[in-house]
Design a protein around this motif. Structure first.
Motif, PDB file in Angstrom:
ATOM      1  N   VAL A 105      -1.710  -4.963   4.528  1.00  0.00           N
ATOM      2  CA  VAL A 105      -0.812  -3.812   4.468  1.00  0.00           C
ATOM      3  C   VAL A 105      -0.781  -3.089   5.810  1.00  0.00           C
ATOM      4  O   VAL A 105      -1.824  -2.837   6.418  1.00  0.00           O
ATOM      5  N   VAL A 106       0.431  -2.743   6.265  1.00  0.00           N
ATOM      6  CA  VAL A 106       0.629  -2.038   7.530  1.00  0.00           C
ATOM      7  C   VAL A 106       1.438  -0.769   7.261  1.00  0.00           C
ATOM      8  O   VAL A 106       2.447  -0.802   6.557  1.00  0.00           O
ATOM      9  N   LEU A 107       1.002   0.339   7.836  1.00  0.00           N
ATOM     10  CA  LEU A 107       1.718   1.610   7.713  1.00  0.00           C
ATOM     11  C   LEU A 107       2.906   1.632   8.668  1.00  0.00           C
ATOM     12  O   LEU A 107       2.758   1.400   9.867  1.00  0.00           O
ATOM     13  N   VAL A 108       4.092   1.914   8.123  1.00  0.00           N
ATOM     14  CA  VAL A 108       5.316   1.995   8.923  1.00  0.00           C
ATOM     15  C   VAL A 108       5.709   3.455   9.139  1.00  0.00           C
ATOM     16  O   VAL A 108       6.107   3.842  10.229  1.00  0.00           O
ATOM     17  N   VAL A 164       5.902   4.610   3.832  1.00  0.00           N
ATOM     18  CA  VAL A 164       6.504   3.276   3.917  1.00  0.00           C
ATOM     19  C   VAL A 164       5.446   2.319   4.446  1.00  0.00           C
ATOM     20  O   VAL A 164       4.843   2.565   5.484  1.00  0.00           O
ATOM     21  N   LEU A 165       5.238   1.242   3.691  1.00  0.00           N
ATOM     22  CA  LEU A 165       4.296   0.200   4.063  1.00  0.00           C
ATOM     23  C   LEU A 165       5.027  -1.125   4.172  1.00  0.00           C
ATOM     24  O   LEU A 165       6.057  -1.320   3.521  1.00  0.00           O
ATOM     25  N   GLU A 166       4.483  -2.034   4.961  1.00  0.00           N
ATOM     26  CA  GLU A 166       5.011  -3.394   5.022  1.00  0.00           C
ATOM     27  C   GLU A 166       3.870  -4.375   4.877  1.00  0.00           C
ATOM     28  O   GLU A 166       2.709  -4.064   5.161  1.00  0.00           O
ATOM     29  N   LEU A 167       4.244  -5.567   4.434  1.00  0.00           N
ATOM     30  CA  LEU A 167       3.286  -6.636   4.258  1.00  0.00           C
ATOM     31  C   LEU A 167       3.988  -7.952   4.560  1.00  0.00           C
ATOM     32  O   LEU A 167       5.066  -8.221   4.012  1.00  0.00           O
ATOM     33  N   ASP A 168       3.427  -8.736   5.477  1.00  0.00           N
ATOM     34  CA  ASP A 168       3.943 -10.078   5.734  1.00  0.00           C
ATOM     35  C   ASP A 168       3.405 -10.990   4.644  1.00  0.00           C
ATOM     36  O   ASP A 168       2.182 -11.102   4.457  1.00  0.00           O
ATOM     37  N   VAL A 169       4.292 -11.630   3.903  1.00  0.00           N
ATOM     38  CA  VAL A 169       3.902 -12.477   2.777  1.00  0.00           C
ATOM     39  C   VAL A 169       3.317 -13.784   3.304  1.00  0.00           C
ATOM     40  O   VAL A 169       3.908 -14.456   4.146  1.00  0.00           O
ATOM     41  N   CYS A 196      -0.987   1.099  -3.468  1.00  0.00           N
ATOM     42  CA  CYS A 196      -1.478   1.577  -2.177  1.00  0.00           C
ATOM     43  C   CYS A 196      -0.525   2.632  -1.603  1.00  0.00           C
ATOM     44  O   CYS A 196      -0.968   3.674  -1.107  1.00  0.00           O
ATOM     45  N   ALA A 197       0.779   2.378  -1.698  1.00  0.00           N
ATOM     46  CA  ALA A 197       1.766   3.347  -1.194  1.00  0.00           C
ATOM     47  C   ALA A 197       1.662   4.665  -1.953  1.00  0.00           C
ATOM     48  O   ALA A 197       1.670   5.744  -1.351  1.00  0.00           O
ATOM     49  N   MET A 198       1.545   4.584  -3.289  1.00  0.00           N
ATOM     50  CA  MET A 198       1.418   5.809  -4.083  1.00  0.00           C
ATOM     51  C   MET A 198       0.120   6.531  -3.743  1.00  0.00           C
ATOM     52  O   MET A 198       0.100   7.758  -3.606  1.00  0.00           O
ATOM     53  N   SER A 199      -0.957   5.798  -3.595  1.00  0.00           N
ATOM     54  CA  SER A 199      -2.249   6.399  -3.281  1.00  0.00           C
ATOM     55  C   SER A 199      -2.199   7.148  -1.953  1.00  0.00           C
ATOM     56  O   SER A 199      -2.682   8.285  -1.849  1.00  0.00           O
ATOM     57  N   LEU A 200      -1.622   6.527  -0.940  1.00  0.00           N
ATOM     58  CA  LEU A 200      -1.524   7.195   0.362  1.00  0.00           C
ATOM     59  C   LEU A 200      -0.661   8.444   0.278  1.00  0.00           C
ATOM     60  O   LEU A 200      -0.995   9.487   0.850  1.00  0.00           O
ATOM     61  N   ALA A 201       0.462   8.350  -0.440  1.00  0.00           N
ATOM     62  CA  ALA A 201       1.356   9.509  -0.572  1.00  0.00           C
ATOM     63  C   ALA A 201       0.673  10.654  -1.306  1.00  0.00           C
ATOM     64  O   ALA A 201       0.769  11.815  -0.905  1.00  0.00           O
ATOM     65  N   SER A 202      -0.039  10.323  -2.373  1.00  0.00           N
ATOM     66  CA  SER A 202      -0.632  11.380  -3.196  1.00  0.00           C
ATOM     67  C   SER A 202      -1.914  11.962  -2.601  1.00  0.00           C
ATOM     68  O   SER A 202      -2.294  13.075  -2.943  1.00  0.00           O
ATOM     69  N   ALA A 232       7.401  -1.421   1.032  1.00  0.00           N
ATOM     70  CA  ALA A 232       7.190  -0.535  -0.117  1.00  0.00           C
ATOM     71  C   ALA A 232       7.379   0.902   0.334  1.00  0.00           C
ATOM     72  O   ALA A 232       6.776   1.329   1.318  1.00  0.00           O
ATOM     73  N   GLU A 233       8.218   1.646  -0.387  1.00  0.00           N
ATOM     74  CA  GLU A 233       8.483   3.047  -0.045  1.00  0.00           C
ATOM     75  C   GLU A 233       8.165   3.928  -1.241  1.00  0.00           C
ATOM     76  O   GLU A 233       8.747   3.773  -2.305  1.00  0.00           O
ATOM     77  N   ALA A 234       7.220   4.840  -1.045  1.00  0.00           N
ATOM     78  CA  ALA A 234       6.805   5.771  -2.092  1.00  0.00           C
ATOM     79  C   ALA A 234       7.422   7.135  -1.856  1.00  0.00           C
ATOM     80  O   ALA A 234       7.341   7.671  -0.749  1.00  0.00           O
ATOM     81  N   THR A 235       8.036   7.684  -2.907  1.00  0.00           N
ATOM     82  CA  THR A 235       8.605   9.034  -2.851  1.00  0.00           C
ATOM     83  C   THR A 235       8.328   9.725  -4.188  1.00  0.00           C
ATOM     84  O   THR A 235       8.236   9.069  -5.227  1.00  0.00           O
ATOM     85  N   PRO A 236       8.197  11.051  -4.171  1.00  0.00           N
ATOM     86  CA  PRO A 236       7.962  11.755  -5.426  1.00  0.00           C
ATOM     87  C   PRO A 236       9.226  11.772  -6.282  1.00  0.00           C
ATOM     88  O   PRO A 236      10.326  11.984  -5.768  1.00  0.00           O
ATOM     89  N   LEU A 237       9.061  11.529  -7.564  1.00  0.00           N
ATOM     90  CA  LEU A 237      10.174  11.618  -8.506  1.00  0.00           C
ATOM     91  C   LEU A 237      10.223  12.986  -9.160  1.00  0.00           C
ATOM     92  O   LEU A 237      11.289  13.541  -9.367  1.00  0.00           O
ATOM     93  N   ALA A 238       9.048  13.480  -9.532  1.00  0.00           N
ATOM     94  CA  ALA A 238       9.024  14.738 -10.274  1.00  0.00           C
ATOM     95  C   ALA A 238       7.690  15.433 -10.080  1.00  0.00           C
ATOM     96  O   ALA A 238       6.657  14.791  -9.982  1.00  0.00           O
TER      97      ALA A 238
END
Length: 126
Positions: free
Chosen positions: A18-21, A29-34, A56-62, A89-95
């Protein structure tokens, strides 16, 4: 501690590749080379890997501004298409009701194509 510091301490994310973008105001926003190691026994993207990337994206955001724990998580995966070479992967708050609980959405994409939709709720504990 910065988001980059949090990610640097996450040994599982490092093993996944996982790489932080981007890390900005509750958006991660994270990226991962498959690679072959991200495939299941049928040669498709591993659902566990997709879940781990989104989590991982949610964990970093929260945890960007304090400590939070996940209380729910759910992944929806459309039918399999071709295996991509890179995922984003892009994490954003919904509510958020203004309290300690926040519901997040993480879209995992191959280019413009959504390959997984993750929702989870975290609870701020400090």
């Amino acid at each position: 501690m910065t988001v980059a510091d949090l990610l640097a301490r996450d040994r599982y994310a490092a093993r996944l590749g996982v790489v932080l973008v981007a890390a900005e105001d509750h958006r991660i926003v994270l990226e991962l080379d498959v690679e072959d190691r991200h495939h299941d026994r049928f040669g498709r993207l591993s659902t566990g890997m997709l879940f781990s990337l989104a989590d991982c994206a949610m964990s970093l955001a929260s945890n960007a501004d304090g400590t939070a724990v996940a209380v729910t998580a759910h992944l929806v995966r459309p039918p399999n298409g071709p295996v991509p070479s890179r995922l984003r992967a892009e994490a954003t708050p919904l509510a958020s009701a203004g309290g300690p609980a926040v519901t997040w959405q993480v879209l995992v994409r191959d280019g413009a194509t959504v390959v997984a939709i993750f929702t989870g709720t975290t609870l701020k504990i400090s």
